[in-house]
Motif scaffolding. Structure first.
Motif, PDB file in Angstrom:
ATOM      1  N   SER A 140     -58.708  -9.122-104.410  1.00  0.00           N
ATOM      2  CA  SER A 140     -57.324  -8.756-104.071  1.00  0.00           C
ATOM      3  C   SER A 140     -56.423  -9.184-105.210  1.00  0.00           C
ATOM      4  O   SER A 140     -56.755 -10.095-105.988  1.00  0.00           O
ATOM      5  N   ARG A 155     -47.695  -6.845-102.452  1.00  0.00           N
ATOM      6  CA  ARG A 155     -49.017  -6.219-102.626  1.00  0.00           C
ATOM      7  C   ARG A 155     -50.105  -7.242-102.878  1.00  0.00           C
ATOM      8  O   ARG A 155     -51.140  -6.940-103.456  1.00  0.00           O
ATOM      9  N   GLN A 180     -53.471  -6.213-101.535  1.00  0.00           N
ATOM     10  CA  GLN A 180     -54.044  -4.962-102.026  1.00  0.00           C
ATOM     11  C   GLN A 180     -55.140  -5.244-103.042  1.00  0.00           C
ATOM     12  O   GLN A 180     -55.041  -6.165-103.850  1.00  0.00           O
ATOM     13  N   ASN A 181     -56.186  -4.430-103.010  1.00  0.00           N
ATOM     14  CA  ASN A 181     -57.292  -4.567-103.952  1.00  0.00           C
ATOM     15  C   ASN A 181     -56.831  -4.205-105.362  1.00  0.00           C
ATOM     16  O   ASN A 181     -56.106  -3.239-105.563  1.00  0.00           O
ATOM     17  N   GLU A 232     -57.623  -0.755-106.600  1.00  0.00           N
ATOM     18  CA  GLU A 232     -56.778   0.240-105.930  1.00  0.00           C
ATOM     19  C   GLU A 232     -55.400   0.277-106.561  1.00  0.00           C
ATOM     20  O   GLU A 232     -54.826   1.347-106.817  1.00  0.00           O
ATOM     21  N   LEU A 233     -54.893  -0.938-106.836  1.00  0.00           N
ATOM     22  CA  LEU A 233     -53.564  -1.033-107.439  1.00  0.00           C
ATOM     23  C   LEU A 233     -53.566  -0.382-108.819  1.00  0.00           C
ATOM     24  O   LEU A 233     -52.642   0.357-109.175  1.00  0.00           O
TER      25      LEU A 233
END
Lengths: 328, 280
Positions: free
Chosen positions: B130, B248, B251-252, B255-256
């Motif tokens: 993350s 965020r 968030q991975n 992905e980001l």
């Protein structure tokens, strides 16, 4: 007690006459700022809370000393480098002029107030050393063809006489500045005849009639109560002692003044930020120069403190003034 | 006389400034030694602001540039260089932030990235991979702290000053996103990316002059793979100031990166061992 009342009364009269002069002539010179500040100070004194100037700001008198202490604590490490950068090395010439005007003789005792990094004290000791060298050379030359009488008196003198050692005392309110000065002294190998003392110019930690020469170079404009510092100078000097002050002053030539102002306000704070990483301290420095009384006013202040034969010499067009007075 | 007119201008400015909203940038602890002065200047637009003329800004730009080149450890000089040369770029960045919904919310909420505002414990409990966890790893591995960013001083607009401050604070997030350590090579790579992405002249200068201090092997890596990758991605990536990183954390990272249109780094740059001196 009576002296301070007389001083206060004289100040009130002077301010009154000055305000009349200013309103009559309508002349606006730099010194009106300080006159206005002085009369403002009188008014606020009556009001009960005393405020003074800190550069172009107004602060309480108790705060000013603390703020000035912080300024010099911040700038101490880079003080000498900044001096060279800001004055393009000319500050060395100013200090040399001070020493030549002083012309100290071996055996003199110097008190350098606000002496911080020790520039004046080091110069003093070196001057004395070169004076002693000169004297010795003169004596050696004179000794080339002496008579028997002269030789015998010389021997008796040497045995009996004790050379009077010159001493320089550097006094500063700021421990950081003294630290830097001490380090400089150690690295230059100057240790004998020199002492470093923490002290306030308004309340010196010395007895009466102790010193032959009192100097304050580029320090007196940072003192909250200049009159008090002058009175302390009067107290610690021996009768016949000399008060000498180097300080930034008013430039009379309008063209030079314009150039000087532009340089002061545009370039010097930038130099402070780039070299020392401190804009605000150098902004304070150039503002405090503008708030200091001009040559004539300062001369009057020195006379009021009880000094005689007070006069001043302008250096570099009035950017710096050397004031001198005697205690009789 | 000059001082009278200066004082009059200050008084006028003071009256104007009374009605301006207070600056946002001062909740955190001050680190500058002259922080006491900044509170008392009456013509500042935000805490720490020092108003300067064009002449002063030019002198500052030249002086700070020369000093930063001579001594790259003078981070305050790099900061000053950025502030004095970045006006046009900052205006463009602000426009881009205003036109982006996330960027707009950042301008309105004015988040500050400081140890006091980050919940490090919560971030350490987040899953591996993350963004929050990776950021924490980056801080630990490189022995840096988010509190070491200098405050903005010479930008004469309060909102632009925030944009500048945000750029500085986002720099560490960029290291995390790009996977670059804080050694010289990593810093140059990030600077190239930032130059392409933000257009700040200071980043361009850093990207151009930074390689001069790299050793040959690193220089090769830079020119062959890292440099072109950073340049390309800087150009095509979304403006990095338009991302509300603080929302965020979970968030991975991959992905980001995809969302921001950033490719993963082509090579893994070794983290710095002990001192930066080892690099030179």
């Amino acid at each position: 007690m009576a002296a301070s009342i007389k001083l206060f009364a004289r100040r009130i009269l002077r301010d009154f006459s000055r305000n009349v002069y200013v309103s009559a002539s309508g002349v606006s010179t730099g010194s009106t700022h300080c006159r206005a500040a002085q009369s403002c100070r009188c008014l606020s004194h009556e009001a009960g809370d005393r405020s003074t100037h800190f550069g172009f700001e107004t602060v309480l008198e108790e705060e000013k000393a603390k703020k000035v202490y912080q300024v010099f604590e911040n700038v101490a490490q880079k003080y000498d480098v900044m001096n060279d950068a800001m004055s393009l090395g000319i500050h060395r010439l100013w200090k040399d002029v001070l020493l030549h005007a002083m012309n100290p003789q071996p055996g003199a005792r110097l008190l350098d107030v606000a002496g911080g990094t020790g520039d004046i004290a080091f110069r003093f000791l070196e001057y004395i050393k070169s004076q002693e060298e000169k004297m010795r050379r003169r004596e050696a030359r004179a000794m080339q063809t002496p008579s028997w009488q002269e030789i015998s008196t010389k021997y008796s003198e040497e045995q009996g006489a004790e050379p009077q050692e010159s001493r320089a005392v550097v006094c500063d309110i700021n421990k950081e500045m003294l630290k830097v000065g001490k380090q400089k002294g150690d690295s230059m190998g100057i240790t004998s005849g020199l002492s470093w003392v923490v002290g306030d110019a308004e309340e010196l930690p010395f007895g009466d009639d102790e010193f032959d020469i009192y100097t304050i170079a580029f320090g007196i404009r940072n003192v909250t109560h200049i009159e008090q510092a002058l009175q302390e100078a009067q107290r610690v000097l021996k009768p016949g002692g000399r008060f000498m002050c180097l300080e930034f002053s008013k430039v009379s030539n309008p063209i030079l003044s314009k150039i000087y102002d532009t340089y002061s306000f545009q370039v010097i704070p930038v130099l402070g930020e780039v070299i020392a990483g401190d804009w605000k301290s150098y902004q304070y420095l150039v503002e405090s120069i503008r708030r200091f009384p001009d040559q004539g006013d300062f001369q009057t202040m020195i006379e009021d403190a009880g000094f005689y034969c007070v006069n001043y010499h302008n250096l570099t067009g009035g950017i710096v003034a050397l004031h001198s007075g005697f205690k009789l | 006389m000059w001082p009278t007119s200066v004082r009059r201008l200050f008084c006028l400015y003071q009256r104007r400034c009374k009605f301006l909203p207070a600056g946002p940038c001062s909740k955190g602890p001050h680190r500058s030694s002259s922080s006491d002065f900044s509170q008392t200047t009456h013509d500042a637009l935000y805490p720490g602001h020092i108003p300067t003329t064009l002449l002063q800004k030019s002198l500052l730009a030249v002086g700070s540039g020369v000093t930063a080149l001579q001594n790259p450890y003078r981070h305050d000089m790099v900061a000053v260089l950025g502030e004095t040369t970045g006006h046009l770029a900052l205006v463009q960045l602000r426009e881009s932030m205003r036109n982006d919904p996330e960027g707009f919310s950042i301008l309105m909420e004015r988040p500050r990235i400081r140890l006091s505002t980050l919940d490090l414990n919560k971030m350490s409990l987040m899953p591996d991979g993350s963004f929050g966890r990776e950021y924490l790893c980056f801080l630990d591995d490189n022995h840096v702290t988010p509190d070491s960013r200098a405050d903005v001083k010479f930008v004469d607009d309060e909102e632009l000053a925030y944009v500048m401050q945000r750029y500085r604070e986002v720099h560490d997030f960029l290291h995390t996103l790009l996977g670059m350590p804080t050694n010289m090579l990593g810093e140059v790579a990030v600077k190239i990316f930032e130059a392409a992405n933000t257009g700040l002249p200071m980043c361009v200068l850093g990207a151009v002059l930074g390689p001069l201090r790299l050793k040959t092997s690193h220089l090769q890596t830079l020119f062959k793979t890292l440099g072109p990758w950073a340049l390309q991605n800087g150009r095509k990536a979304r403006c990095v100031l338009n991302v509300f990183y603080e929302r965020r954390w979970e968030q991975n990272v991959e992905e980001l990166r995809e969302e921001l249109n950033i490719d993963p780094p082509p090579v893994t740059v070794a983290k710095r061992s002990t001192h930066r001196a080892a690099e030179h």
